[in-house]
Design a protein around this motif. Sequence first.
Motif, PDB file in Angstrom:
ATOM      1  N   CYS A  47       0.831  -1.202   0.000  1.00 13.75           N
ATOM      2  CA  CYS A  47       0.000   0.000   0.000  1.00 13.75           C
ATOM      3  C   CYS A  47       0.870   1.257   0.000  1.00 13.75           C
ATOM      4  CB  CYS A  47      -0.934  -0.005   1.207  1.00 13.75           C
ATOM      5  SG  CYS A  47      -2.107   1.368   1.224  1.00 13.75           S
ATOM      6  N   GLY A  48       1.956   1.241   0.784  1.00  8.47           N
ATOM      7  CA  GLY A  48       2.866   2.385   0.787  1.00  8.47           C
ATOM      8  C   GLY A  48       3.471   2.639  -0.577  1.00  8.47           C
ATOM      9  N   ALA A 124      -7.132  -6.896  -0.151  1.00  6.17           N
ATOM     10  CA  ALA A 124      -6.709  -5.546  -0.527  1.00  6.17           C
ATOM     11  C   ALA A 124      -5.415  -5.574  -1.335  1.00  6.17           C
ATOM     12  CB  ALA A 124      -6.537  -4.684   0.730  1.00  6.17           C
ATOM     13  N   VAL A 125      -4.456  -6.414  -0.927  1.00  5.48           N
ATOM     14  CA  VAL A 125      -3.200  -6.504  -1.679  1.00  5.48           C
ATOM     15  C   VAL A 125      -3.451  -7.065  -3.078  1.00  5.48           C
ATOM     16  CG1 VAL A 125      -0.899  -7.528  -1.769  1.00  5.48           C
ATOM     17  CG2 VAL A 125      -1.795  -6.706   0.408  1.00  5.48           C
ATOM     18  N   LEU A 126      -4.286  -8.088  -3.177  1.00  4.51           N
ATOM     19  CA  LEU A 126      -4.608  -8.639  -4.497  1.00  4.51           C
ATOM     20  C   LEU A 126      -5.218  -7.567  -5.400  1.00  4.51           C
ATOM     21  CD1 LEU A 126      -6.092 -12.116  -3.475  1.00  4.51           C
ATOM     22  CD2 LEU A 126      -3.903 -11.694  -4.633  1.00  4.51           C
ATOM     23  N   PRO A 311      11.800   3.428  12.272  1.00  2.00           N
ATOM     24  CA  PRO A 311      10.710   3.317  11.296  1.00  2.00           C
ATOM     25  C   PRO A 311      10.232   1.879  11.148  1.00  2.00           C
ATOM     26  CG  PRO A 311      12.805   3.581  10.164  1.00  2.00           C
ATOM     27  CD  PRO A 311      13.092   3.739  11.635  1.00  2.00           C
ATOM     28  N   ASP A 312       8.998   1.714  10.714  1.00  4.34           N
ATOM     29  CA  ASP A 312       8.426   0.389  10.482  1.00  4.34           C
ATOM     30  C   ASP A 312       7.415   0.493   9.344  1.00  4.34           C
ATOM     31  OD1 ASP A 312       5.570   0.748  11.615  1.00  4.34           O
ATOM     32  OD2 ASP A 312       6.820   1.444  13.262  1.00  4.34           O
ATOM     33  N   PRO A 313       7.017  -0.650   8.754  1.00  3.92           N
ATOM     34  CA  PRO A 313       6.107  -0.600   7.595  1.00  3.92           C
ATOM     35  C   PRO A 313       4.754   0.024   7.901  1.00  3.92           C
ATOM     36  CG  PRO A 313       7.187  -2.741   7.723  1.00  3.92           C
ATOM     37  CD  PRO A 313       7.527  -2.017   8.993  1.00  3.92           C
ATOM     38  N   LEU A 314       4.176  -0.254   9.092  1.00  2.00           N
ATOM     39  CA  LEU A 314       2.860   0.289   9.422  1.00  2.00           C
ATOM     40  C   LEU A 314       2.890   1.817   9.421  1.00  2.00           C
ATOM     41  CD1 LEU A 314       0.386  -0.850  12.166  1.00  2.00           C
ATOM     42  CD2 LEU A 314       1.091   1.536  12.067  1.00  2.00           C
ATOM     43  N   HIS A 315       3.816   2.395  10.177  1.00  2.00           N
ATOM     44  CA  HIS A 315       3.850   3.855  10.281  1.00  2.00           C
ATOM     45  C   HIS A 315       4.317   4.500   8.976  1.00  2.00           C
ATOM     46  CE1 HIS A 315       3.590   2.861  14.605  1.00  2.00           C
ATOM     47  NE2 HIS A 315       2.881   3.973  14.633  1.00  2.00           N
ATOM     48  N   THR A 316       5.107   3.776   8.190  1.00  2.00           N
ATOM     49  CA  THR A 316       5.499   4.310   6.881  1.00  2.00           C
ATOM     50  C   THR A 316       4.288   4.422   5.970  1.00  2.00           C
ATOM     51  OG1 THR A 316       7.699   3.343   7.092  1.00  2.00           O
ATOM     52  CG2 THR A 316       6.976   3.944   4.877  1.00  2.00           C
ATOM     53  N   CYS A 317       3.513   3.349   5.886  1.00  2.00           N
ATOM     54  CA  CYS A 317       2.316   3.363   5.042  1.00  2.00           C
ATOM     55  C   CYS A 317       1.320   4.422   5.510  1.00  2.00           C
ATOM     56  CB  CYS A 317       1.657   1.980   5.052  1.00  2.00           C
ATOM     57  SG  CYS A 317       0.067   1.919   4.206  1.00  2.00           S
ATOM     58  N   LEU A 318       1.030   4.444   6.827  1.00  2.00           N
ATOM     59  CA  LEU A 318       0.020   5.366   7.323  1.00  2.00           C
ATOM     60  C   LEU A 318       0.520   6.806   7.346  1.00  2.00           C
ATOM     61  CD1 LEU A 318      -1.622   3.195  10.122  1.00  2.00           C
ATOM     62  CD2 LEU A 318      -2.306   3.500   7.735  1.00  2.00           C
ATOM     63  N   GLY A 319       1.829   6.991   7.484  1.00  2.00           N
ATOM     64  CA  GLY A 319       2.384   8.337   7.336  1.00  2.00           C
ATOM     65  C   GLY A 319       2.196   8.852   5.918  1.00  2.00           C
ATOM     66  N   THR A 339      -8.451   2.202   2.995  1.00  2.00           N
ATOM     67  CA  THR A 339      -7.005   2.419   3.014  1.00  2.00           C
ATOM     68  C   THR A 339      -6.399   1.886   1.714  1.00  2.00           C
ATOM     69  OG1 THR A 339      -7.217   1.856   5.373  1.00  2.00           O
ATOM     70  CG2 THR A 339      -5.034   2.443   4.589  1.00  2.00           C
ATOM     71  N   LEU A 340      -7.017   2.235   0.615  1.00  2.00           N
ATOM     72  CA  LEU A 340      -6.543   1.915  -0.727  1.00  2.00           C
ATOM     73  C   LEU A 340      -6.407   3.208  -1.526  1.00  2.00           C
ATOM     74  CD1 LEU A 340      -8.753  -1.121  -1.860  1.00  2.00           C
ATOM     75  CD2 LEU A 340      -6.370  -1.191  -1.156  1.00  2.00           C
ATOM     76  N   THR A 341      -5.562   3.181  -2.541  1.00  2.00           N
ATOM     77  CA  THR A 341      -5.507   4.331  -3.436  1.00  2.00           C
ATOM     78  C   THR A 341      -6.768   4.353  -4.305  1.00  2.00           C
ATOM     79  OG1 THR A 341      -4.360   3.082  -5.166  1.00  2.00           O
ATOM     80  CG2 THR A 341      -2.977   4.239  -3.543  1.00  2.00           C
ATOM     81  N   ARG A 342      -7.071   5.517  -4.835  1.00  2.00           N
ATOM     82  CA  ARG A 342      -8.211   5.627  -5.758  1.00  2.00           C
ATOM     83  C   ARG A 342      -7.988   4.727  -6.966  1.00  2.00           C
ATOM     84  NH1 ARG A 342     -12.472   8.254  -3.254  1.00  2.00           N
ATOM     85  NH2 ARG A 342     -11.679  10.041  -2.078  1.00  2.00           N
ATOM     86  N   ARG A 343      -6.739   4.594  -7.392  1.00  2.00           N
ATOM     87  CA  ARG A 343      -6.428   3.741  -8.543  1.00  2.00           C
ATOM     88  C   ARG A 343      -6.853   2.311  -8.269  1.00  2.00           C
ATOM     89  NH1 ARG A 343      -3.479  -0.165  -9.651  1.00  2.00           N
ATOM     90  NH2 ARG A 343      -2.705  -0.215  -7.501  1.00  2.00           N
TER      91      ARG A 343
END
Length: 359
Positions: A47-48, A124-126, A311-319, A339-343
């Motif tokens: 997602c990030g 969501a990842v798929l 840093p960690d993946p969760l806070h990177t994505c949500l940041g 928590t997905l992009t519009r795309r």
Amino acid sequence: MEEEEKEEVKLEVKKQIKFLQRSLSVLPYSARSLDVNRMTILFFSVCGLDILNSLDTALRPYEREQIIEWIYSQQVLPQHIAGPDACCGFRGGGYLGVPFDSTKHSMPVPCDTAHVAMTYTALAVLIMLGDDLSRINRSAISRSLRNLQREDGSFQSMPFCGENDMRFVYSASCVCHILDDWSGIDVEKAVQFIRRSQGYDYGIGQMPHLESHGGSTFCAVASLSLMGRLDSAFSPEERRGLARWCLRRQVTGFQGRPNKPSDTCYSFWIGASLELLGWFQYVNKEWNRGFLLSTRGKMVGGFAKWPESHPDPLHTCLGLAGLSLNGEPGLNSLDPHLTLTRRASEWMDTLHRKWRTQS
């Protein structure tokens, strides 16, 4: 002096991409306890990268295919269930010794069952990777969701797990929305559970009578919005009170509860709640951006919970998600419900139209 100040507030996109790429392949030894949650780490990393508009460049075609196949290898199908309490969907990782091959897992595994939050993040990842979900057993997942909802309207994470709170109401709502099938939820019961969880201060807790919290507030608001019940579940006074509670969480960035410091993830949890409630325009975007960029990992990239932290993946994505809501140039815009992009959300809508045509 002005040029130096500008340098200090750059997002440093290449560093963020490299950090998320590393998170997909290797994590520090301290993260070993997260093996059962590997699906969520994958979600935050992918997602990030999507928010950074870099999925096509950061992942080679074979890497994308490997990720998709690994996700499908974690799908719990009806033929895999070895006990009456198990449910279909996705587990969080291969901790039960399931082979990394979606075509070879045919024998039931003792104690195997899906987890509702892992099912949401897997789907969501798929979607983000452009999969058509053709190998998903949608009806089995919907049937399993019905068995996870409690009489009070909340959801358990797994059939034999006592853990039930707002997080899993949100996860179940996301699963139903992605699969375009709401038969797995008794919506009225879920709405009443959310209503009972609103506190005297108008914020929303994980369950009734618990302290209002930024994460559970987002889960409740986003669930109601996905159900089409955000405007009817609360009175105008309750919605205004809820929006004001969220606005009061801005310190520089956002805190999750009163008298707590700002924390990177709440720039999304609270920011997305305000966006869904129609009040995001009242956020001080300059303060929000300044705090978020102060939590960047100076050497390795990524975002941390607080400044000068790891840093960690969760806070990177949500940041990054918080910066996207904030209107940061160069980032993909967000669908805050999922928590997905519009795309990615548009690709999901394409699948929905296809399924409705076929039915």
